[in-house]
Design a protein around this motif. Structure first.
Motif, PDB file in Angstrom:
ATOM      1  N   TYR A  21       0.823  -1.204   0.000  1.00 19.30           N
ATOM      2  CA  TYR A  21       0.000   0.000   0.000  1.00 19.30           C
ATOM      3  C   TYR A  21       0.861   1.259   0.000  1.00 19.30           C
ATOM      4  O   TYR A  21       0.489   2.275  -0.606  1.00 19.30           O
ATOM      5  CB  TYR A  21      -0.937   0.017   1.208  1.00 19.30           C
ATOM      6  CG  TYR A  21      -1.890   1.199   1.173  1.00 19.30           C
ATOM      7  CD1 TYR A  21      -2.938   1.239   0.246  1.00 19.30           C
ATOM      8  CD2 TYR A  21      -1.724   2.280   2.027  1.00 19.30           C
ATOM      9  CE1 TYR A  21      -3.799   2.325   0.179  1.00 19.30           C
ATOM     10  CE2 TYR A  21      -2.579   3.371   1.969  1.00 19.30           C
ATOM     11  CZ  TYR A  21      -3.619   3.382   1.053  1.00 19.30           C
ATOM     12  OH  TYR A  21      -4.469   4.458   0.984  1.00 19.30           O
ATOM     13  N   ARG A  24       1.828   1.717  -3.594  1.00 22.83           N
ATOM     14  CA  ARG A  24       0.671   2.241  -4.326  1.00 22.83           C
ATOM     15  C   ARG A  24       0.460   3.717  -4.008  1.00 22.83           C
ATOM     16  O   ARG A  24       0.210   4.526  -4.911  1.00 22.83           O
ATOM     17  CB  ARG A  24      -0.585   1.444  -3.962  1.00 22.83           C
ATOM     18  CG  ARG A  24      -1.848   2.035  -4.588  1.00 22.83           C
ATOM     19  CD  ARG A  24      -3.124   1.431  -4.060  1.00 22.83           C
ATOM     20  NE  ARG A  24      -4.262   2.185  -4.549  1.00 22.83           N
ATOM     21  CZ  ARG A  24      -5.528   1.915  -4.257  1.00 22.83           C
ATOM     22  NH1 ARG A  24      -5.832   0.899  -3.471  1.00 22.83           N
ATOM     23  NH2 ARG A  24      -6.504   2.673  -4.739  1.00 22.83           N
ATOM     24  N   ASN A  25       0.537   4.081  -2.732  1.00 20.06           N
ATOM     25  CA  ASN A  25       0.303   5.459  -2.321  1.00 20.06           C
ATOM     26  C   ASN A  25       1.315   6.411  -2.950  1.00 20.06           C
ATOM     27  O   ASN A  25       0.963   7.501  -3.411  1.00 20.06           O
ATOM     28  CB  ASN A  25       0.381   5.553  -0.794  1.00 20.06           C
ATOM     29  CG  ASN A  25      -0.399   6.727  -0.239  1.00 20.06           C
ATOM     30  OD1 ASN A  25      -1.475   7.056  -0.745  1.00 20.06           O
ATOM     31  ND2 ASN A  25       0.114   7.354   0.796  1.00 20.06           N
ATOM     32  N   GLU A  28       0.539   6.840  -6.697  1.00 21.79           N
ATOM     33  CA  GLU A  28      -0.622   7.717  -6.890  1.00 21.79           C
ATOM     34  C   GLU A  28      -0.246   9.165  -6.568  1.00 21.79           C
ATOM     35  O   GLU A  28      -0.735  10.103  -7.201  1.00 21.79           O
ATOM     36  CB  GLU A  28      -1.786   7.250  -6.026  1.00 21.79           C
ATOM     37  CG  GLU A  28      -2.413   5.955  -6.533  1.00 21.79           C
ATOM     38  CD  GLU A  28      -3.645   5.534  -5.756  1.00 21.79           C
ATOM     39  OE1 GLU A  28      -3.973   6.191  -4.744  1.00 21.79           O
ATOM     40  OE2 GLU A  28      -4.299   4.562  -6.173  1.00 21.79           O
ATOM     41  N   HIS A  33      -0.746   6.672 -11.806  1.00 19.78           N
ATOM     42  CA  HIS A  33      -1.949   5.945 -12.208  1.00 19.78           C
ATOM     43  C   HIS A  33      -2.653   6.647 -13.371  1.00 19.78           C
ATOM     44  O   HIS A  33      -3.505   6.047 -14.021  1.00 19.78           O
ATOM     45  CB  HIS A  33      -2.913   5.806 -11.029  1.00 19.78           C
ATOM     46  CG  HIS A  33      -3.324   7.102 -10.414  1.00 19.78           C
ATOM     47  ND1 HIS A  33      -2.426   7.950  -9.796  1.00 19.78           N
ATOM     48  CD2 HIS A  33      -4.532   7.710 -10.323  1.00 19.78           C
ATOM     49  CE1 HIS A  33      -3.066   9.029  -9.351  1.00 19.78           C
ATOM     50  NE2 HIS A  33      -4.338   8.904  -9.660  1.00 19.78           N
ATOM     51  N   LYS A  39      -1.835   0.703 -11.857  1.00 14.40           N
ATOM     52  CA  LYS A  39      -3.091   0.528 -11.146  1.00 14.40           C
ATOM     53  C   LYS A  39      -2.851  -0.448  -9.989  1.00 14.40           C
ATOM     54  O   LYS A  39      -1.888  -1.222 -10.001  1.00 14.40           O
ATOM     55  CB  LYS A  39      -4.154  -0.011 -12.093  1.00 14.40           C
ATOM     56  CG  LYS A  39      -4.398   0.872 -13.325  1.00 14.40           C
ATOM     57  CD  LYS A  39      -4.878   2.248 -12.935  1.00 14.40           C
ATOM     58  CE  LYS A  39      -5.318   3.076 -14.136  1.00 14.40           C
ATOM     59  NZ  LYS A  39      -4.208   3.544 -14.958  1.00 14.40           N
ATOM     60  N   PRO A  40      -3.708  -0.446  -8.950  1.00 17.48           N
ATOM     61  CA  PRO A  40      -3.466  -1.313  -7.784  1.00 17.48           C
ATOM     62  C   PRO A  40      -3.165  -2.761  -8.133  1.00 17.48           C
ATOM     63  O   PRO A  40      -2.195  -3.338  -7.629  1.00 17.48           O
ATOM     64  CB  PRO A  40      -4.761  -1.169  -6.983  1.00 17.48           C
ATOM     65  CG  PRO A  40      -5.254   0.190  -7.314  1.00 17.48           C
ATOM     66  CD  PRO A  40      -4.903   0.399  -8.760  1.00 17.48           C
ATOM     67  N   TYR A  44       0.456  -4.659  -7.140  1.00 19.80           N
ATOM     68  CA  TYR A  44       0.574  -5.811  -6.246  1.00 19.80           C
ATOM     69  C   TYR A  44       1.060  -7.045  -7.001  1.00 19.80           C
ATOM     70  O   TYR A  44       1.830  -7.849  -6.462  1.00 19.80           O
ATOM     71  CB  TYR A  44      -0.766  -6.077  -5.553  1.00 19.80           C
ATOM     72  CG  TYR A  44      -1.199  -4.927  -4.663  1.00 19.80           C
ATOM     73  CD1 TYR A  44      -0.314  -4.380  -3.735  1.00 19.80           C
ATOM     74  CD2 TYR A  44      -2.473  -4.375  -4.757  1.00 19.80           C
ATOM     75  CE1 TYR A  44      -0.694  -3.314  -2.927  1.00 19.80           C
ATOM     76  CE2 TYR A  44      -2.857  -3.313  -3.954  1.00 19.80           C
ATOM     77  CZ  TYR A  44      -1.962  -2.783  -3.046  1.00 19.80           C
ATOM     78  OH  TYR A  44      -2.335  -1.733  -2.240  1.00 19.80           O
ATOM     79  N   HIS A 208      -8.686  -1.856  -2.666  1.00 17.26           N
ATOM     80  CA  HIS A 208      -8.260  -3.039  -3.408  1.00 17.26           C
ATOM     81  C   HIS A 208      -7.897  -4.105  -2.374  1.00 17.26           C
ATOM     82  O   HIS A 208      -7.350  -3.774  -1.316  1.00 17.26           O
ATOM     83  CB  HIS A 208      -7.053  -2.715  -4.290  1.00 17.26           C
ATOM     84  CG  HIS A 208      -6.659  -3.834  -5.202  1.00 17.26           C
ATOM     85  ND1 HIS A 208      -5.860  -4.881  -4.766  1.00 17.26           N
ATOM     86  CD2 HIS A 208      -6.950  -4.081  -6.504  1.00 17.26           C
ATOM     87  CE1 HIS A 208      -5.682  -5.715  -5.785  1.00 17.26           C
ATOM     88  NE2 HIS A 208      -6.324  -5.257  -6.845  1.00 17.26           N
ATOM     89  N   ASP A 211      -4.538  -3.976  -0.540  1.00 20.39           N
ATOM     90  CA  ASP A 211      -4.144  -2.859   0.319  1.00 20.39           C
ATOM     91  C   ASP A 211      -3.763  -3.292   1.731  1.00 20.39           C
ATOM     92  O   ASP A 211      -2.977  -2.620   2.409  1.00 20.39           O
ATOM     93  CB  ASP A 211      -5.281  -1.837   0.415  1.00 20.39           C
ATOM     94  CG  ASP A 211      -5.494  -1.100  -0.893  1.00 20.39           C
ATOM     95  OD1 ASP A 211      -4.612  -1.165  -1.771  1.00 20.39           O
ATOM     96  OD2 ASP A 211      -6.546  -0.442  -1.052  1.00 20.39           O
TER      97      ASP A 211
END
Length: 213
Positions: A21, A24-25, A28, A33, A39-40, A44, A208, A211
């Motif tokens: 996460y 991902r954060n 973003e 993204h 994308k998530p 992952y 997601h 996460d």
């Protein structure tokens, strides 16, 4: 070449250790993204695949906040560092790649030493000029691409895009030669990662399953 591998490896490397996460954060926060396939699900999946390939090492830590299995933190391995720099160097010079590849490379440009970054950007211009010379010699009619009807606008687009890329790259080279930014070996570079606990104003807010892993 996929931008997601470079982005994920680079994000993990900047943190030292990071769970999915966090990666991902960060992506973003950079807006990746919007201009890449970050994308998530892709993020992952990339983490798990690169762990299997020995590019990342997975550490199990405390159970997730959702009460599931222990959350996984990832750390880049020596092989991962080698792959990161290989992708970074290739992405900077490769003109025949999508825009997201170039954007990801620019995001990690300062991980290189200044002299090498300048050399790679110079090579990018050389390749753009080589491509332009080849297509304009063999594919554009003597009286201009308009002789091909509206299909000629495709060639106009290609050439205009190449010229714009070369012009932008020359501008970047000039800024770097003038001392812009902090590169490897010059001090602490700017690192665009969110401090712990700070809200991400650019987060999508979409949940997601990955996460909490």
């Amino acid at each position: 070449m996929s931008a997601i591998r470079l982005l994920v490896l680079g994000a993990v490397r900047q943190h030292g250790r990071a769970h999915g996460y966090q990666v991902r954060n960060d992506l973003e926060y950079w807006g990746a993204h919007e201009w890449s396939n970050a994308k998530p699900g892709s993020i992952y999946h990339a983490l798990k695949q690169m762990e299997k390939q020995g590019l990342l090492h997975a550490h199990e830590i405390a159970p997730s906040t959702a009460g599931g299995p222990p959350r996984t933190e990832y750390e880049i391995t020596d092989r991962g560092v080698e792959e990161f720099f290989r992708l970074l160097r290739e992405s900077l010079v490769a003109y025949d790649q999508k825009m997201d590849i170039q954007s990801a490379a620019i995001g990690f440009l300062v991980e290189l030493e200044r002299a090498e970054a300048l050399d790679l950007l110079g090579e990018r211009i050389r390749r753009i000029e080589e491509w332009r010379a080849a297509v304009t010699e063999h594919y554009i009619p003597e009286d201009g691409p308009e002789q091909l009807g509206h299909i000629g606008e495709i060639m106009n687009l290609w050439v205009h895009t190449a010229d714009s890329d070369a012009a932008w790259t020359r501008g970047l080279i000039a800024r770097l030669e003038a001392g812009a930014y902090t590169f490897a070996g010059e001090g602490e570079p700017f690192v665009g990662v969110l401090p712990e606990g700070r809200e991400n104003p650019y987060a999508t807010g979409e949940r997601h399953p990955g996460d909490d892993r």
